[in-house]
Write an enzyme that holds these catalytic residues in place. Structure first.
Site, PDB file in Angstrom:
ATOM      1  N   SER A  85       0.833  -1.198   0.000  1.00 56.77           N
ATOM      2  CA  SER A  85       0.000   0.000   0.000  1.00 56.77           C
ATOM      3  C   SER A  85       0.875   1.259   0.000  1.00 56.77           C
ATOM      4  CB  SER A  85      -0.966  -0.049   1.191  1.00 56.77           C
ATOM      5  OG  SER A  85      -2.038   0.855   1.020  1.00 56.77           O
ATOM      6  N   HIS A 235      -7.390  -6.042   0.546  1.00 51.10           N
ATOM      7  CA  HIS A 235      -6.232  -5.156   0.519  1.00 51.10           C
ATOM      8  C   HIS A 235      -5.115  -5.630   1.450  1.00 51.10           C
ATOM      9  CE1 HIS A 235      -4.023  -1.549  -0.247  1.00 51.10           C
ATOM     10  NE2 HIS A 235      -4.125  -1.086   0.981  1.00 51.10           N
TER      11      HIS A 235
END
Length: 254
Positions: A85, A235
């Site tokens: 990320s 995610h």
């Protein structure tokens, strides 16, 4: 100022960068497993996170420079670099700016493109934690639950809690700066930056961070990139399906 890290094992240097509001501890289990494959794993806290220093300046070019300084301080080169990320954006920027220091790059569930700000509710929840009143992790969780309904996300966020002194909790993140600079998290990698060496992008099959429309953009800047999907994950793919994540990483770096 040099970034804090937890170094595990001996061998080829393998640096791992956490995501926004995370810390190196999030990667401890996988870090140990990677170290058993012949790597010296560096679990790094980026500035304003974990045990690393706080500073008002915060953008990807600065985060990449922090990592360059870290590599110089530890005499590291020819590194394997993995970022998730926000850490993935740092890793992409670093590799493009300092390609001579990187042998292989891995990017977990992020593209070089722009992402709109989407952490406002989480940041509001963390801002609502009044440690003059809150005296336990349970009390903090109760307040945070009014803003963040997902239990797993709250547990991830509450890893930032620590005892400043006896009876006094605090947050390891520099919340004021991260709130002020949150727009920097979604900034795109400059389109002129490229990295020509081998890159593996890993995406969760339930995540929308890397879509079909991102694939050409990735190849434009990382022409030797491959994109692998990790099943049964969103995610936080490394936490949701660590077995398949580990297998994909080792296949690429081995």
């Amino acid at each position: 100022m040099i970034l804090y890290s937890n170094i595990i094992g001996e061998g080829k240097p393998f640096i791992i960068l956490h995501g926004f509001l995370g810390m190196s501890d999030n990667w401890k289990t996988l870090g140990r497993q990677f170290s058993q494959q012949g790597f010296q794993v560096h679990l790094v806290d980026q500035r304003n996170h974990g045990r690393s220093f706080w500073d008002e300046n915060f953008n990807y070019e600065i985060l990449a420079e922090d990592l360059k300084n870290y590599c110089k301080a530890h005499n590291l080169n020819d590194i394997v670099l993995l970022g998730h990320s926000m850490g993935g954006k740092t890793a992409m920027m670093f590799s493009a700016l300092y390609p001579n220091l990187v042998s292989k790059l891995l990017v977990a569930d992020i593209s070089p493109r722009f992402y709109p700000v989407h952490h406002q509710t989480i940041l509001e929840g963390l801002s609502a934690l009044n440690f003059d009143v809150i005296k336990s992790r349970g009390e903090a969780d109760k307040v945070l639950s009014e803003f963040v309904s997902d239990f797993g996300t709250r547990q991830f966020l509450l890893k930032n809690l620590y005892w400043v002194e006896k009876g006094k909790l605090g947050l390891r993140i520099n919340l004021d700066v991260l709130k002020a600079e949150v727009a920097e998290i979604g900034e795109a990698l400059p389109s002129y930056l490229r990295f020509e060496k081998d890159v593996l992008f890993l995406k969760g099959d339930r995540s929308e961070y890397i879509g079909v429309e991102d694939e050409q953009l990735i190849l434009n800047q990382f022409p030797n990139a491959k994109i692998v999907t990790i099943a049964n994950s969103g995610h936080w793919l490394h936490a949701e399906n660590p077995k398949d994540f580990f297998t994909a990483v080792i296949k690429f770096v081995g």
